[in-house]
Write a protein that holds these residues in place. Structure first.
Motif, short mmCIF file in Angstrom:
data_model
loop_
_atom_site.label_atom_id
_atom_site.label_comp_id
_atom_site.label_asym_id
_atom_site.label_seq_id
_atom_site.Cartn_x
_atom_site.Cartn_y
_atom_site.Cartn_z
N GLY A 246 23.40 30.62 77.34
CA GLY A 246 23.44 29.76 78.52
C GLY A 246 24.02 30.44 79.73
O GLY A 246 23.72 30.07 80.86
N ASP A 247 24.87 31.44 79.51
CA ASP A 247 25.46 32.22 80.60
C ASP A 247 25.73 33.62 80.06
O ASP A 247 26.09 33.77 78.89
CB ASP A 247 26.76 31.57 81.08
CG ASP A 247 27.25 32.20 82.37
OD1 ASP A 247 26.69 31.86 83.43
OD2 ASP A 247 28.18 33.03 82.32
N PHE A 248 25.56 34.61 80.92
CA PHE A 248 25.69 36.00 80.51
C PHE A 248 26.32 36.79 81.65
O PHE A 248 26.01 36.55 82.82
CB PHE A 248 24.30 36.58 80.21
CG PHE A 248 24.30 38.05 79.90
CD1 PHE A 248 24.41 38.49 78.60
CD2 PHE A 248 24.18 38.99 80.91
CE1 PHE A 248 24.41 39.85 78.31
CE2 PHE A 248 24.17 40.36 80.63
CZ PHE A 248 24.29 40.78 79.32
N ALA A 249 27.21 37.73 81.30
CA ALA A 249 27.80 38.60 82.33
C ALA A 249 28.28 39.89 81.68
O ALA A 249 28.70 39.91 80.53
CB ALA A 249 28.98 37.90 83.00
N TRP A 250 28.19 40.96 82.47
CA TRP A 250 28.80 42.23 82.07
C TRP A 250 30.27 42.14 82.39
O TRP A 250 30.64 41.83 83.53
CB TRP A 250 28.18 43.39 82.84
CG TRP A 250 26.73 43.59 82.53
CD1 TRP A 250 25.67 43.03 83.18
CD2 TRP A 250 26.19 44.38 81.48
NE1 TRP A 250 24.49 43.44 82.58
CE2 TRP A 250 24.79 44.28 81.53
CE3 TRP A 250 26.76 45.19 80.49
CZ2 TRP A 250 23.95 44.94 80.66
CZ3 TRP A 250 25.91 45.85 79.61
CH2 TRP A 250 24.53 45.72 79.70
N LEU A 251 31.14 42.38 81.42
CA LEU A 251 32.58 42.40 81.67
C LEU A 251 33.01 43.80 82.10
O LEU A 251 33.82 43.97 83.01
CB LEU A 251 33.35 41.97 80.43
CG LEU A 251 33.13 40.53 79.98
CD1 LEU A 251 33.81 40.29 78.65
CD2 LEU A 251 33.63 39.56 81.03
N THR A 252 32.49 44.79 81.41
CA THR A 252 32.73 46.21 81.69
C THR A 252 31.42 46.93 81.39
O THR A 252 30.49 46.30 80.86
CB THR A 252 33.86 46.79 80.81
OG1 THR A 252 33.39 46.88 79.47
CG2 THR A 252 35.13 45.96 80.88
N PRO A 253 31.35 48.21 81.64
CA PRO A 253 30.11 48.92 81.28
C PRO A 253 29.82 48.91 79.77
O PRO A 253 28.69 49.16 79.37
CB PRO A 253 30.36 50.34 81.77
CG PRO A 253 31.31 50.17 82.91
CD PRO A 253 32.22 49.05 82.48
N THR A 254 30.82 48.58 78.96
CA THR A 254 30.61 48.58 77.51
C THR A 254 30.99 47.25 76.84
O THR A 254 31.27 47.21 75.64
CB THR A 254 31.40 49.72 76.84
OG1 THR A 254 32.79 49.55 77.14
CG2 THR A 254 30.90 51.08 77.30
N SER A 255 30.97 46.17 77.60
CA SER A 255 31.23 44.86 77.00
C SER A 255 30.53 43.76 77.80
O SER A 255 30.41 43.86 79.02
CB SER A 255 32.73 44.56 76.91
OG SER A 255 33.32 44.47 78.18
N ILE A 256 30.06 42.76 77.08
CA ILE A 256 29.38 41.63 77.70
C ILE A 256 30.02 40.33 77.25
O ILE A 256 30.69 40.25 76.23
CB ILE A 256 27.86 41.61 77.37
CG1 ILE A 256 27.64 41.56 75.86
CG2 ILE A 256 27.15 42.79 78.02
CD1 ILE A 256 26.19 41.34 75.44
N PHE A 257 29.78 39.32 78.06
CA PHE A 257 30.20 37.94 77.79
C PHE A 257 28.96 37.09 77.72
O PHE A 257 28.01 37.32 78.48
CB PHE A 257 31.08 37.47 78.95
CG PHE A 257 31.20 35.98 79.09
CD1 PHE A 257 32.23 35.29 78.50
CD2 PHE A 257 30.26 35.25 79.81
CE1 PHE A 257 32.34 33.91 78.63
CE2 PHE A 257 30.35 33.88 79.95
CZ PHE A 257 31.40 33.21 79.35
#
Length: 109
Positions: free
Chosen positions: A14-25
């Motif tokens: 439902g929602d997506f975001a890059w937290l860092t270059p090597t982690s996602i939410f």
């Protein structure tokens, strides 16, 4: 999003975001609690015809794919759930953003 645990788990994102270059939410669509907040750590990501494939130490740990390319039993169920999510998401927006920014802040600290 398919995450390779034992057994693999599938989520409608439902929602997506890059937290860092090597982690996602991501937040599971139609979710309503902290249990629907997810993160994935990886060291490589490949863009493939199916979608984005995430790897950690050479092993595939996740695949973010559009519904039409997802390896799910019933794509129509996912499409219906997505339509429902479009009505629910505005009610969850503040909660999702607070969780996302808390995770982002923890990684930037």
């Amino acid at each position: 999003m398919t995450v390779w645990h034992s057994p693999p788990e599938q989520y409608l994102v439902g929602d997506f975001a890059w937290l860092t270059p090597t982690s996602i939410f991501w937040f599971a669509a139609n979710g309503d609690s902290g249990a629907d907040v997810h993160t994935l750590e990886f060291d490589q990501v490949n863009r493939e015809p199916e979608g984005l494939r995430f790897f950690r130490r050479g092993k595939c740990v996740g695949l973010l794919a559009p519904i039409d390319r997802a390896d799910v039993d019933d794509r129509d169920d996912f499409r219906v759930a997505w339509q429902i999510w479009q009505h629910i998401e505005p009610l969850r927006r503040a909660f999702i953003e607070s969780k996302k920014w808390a995770l982002y802040g923890a990684r930037c600290a």
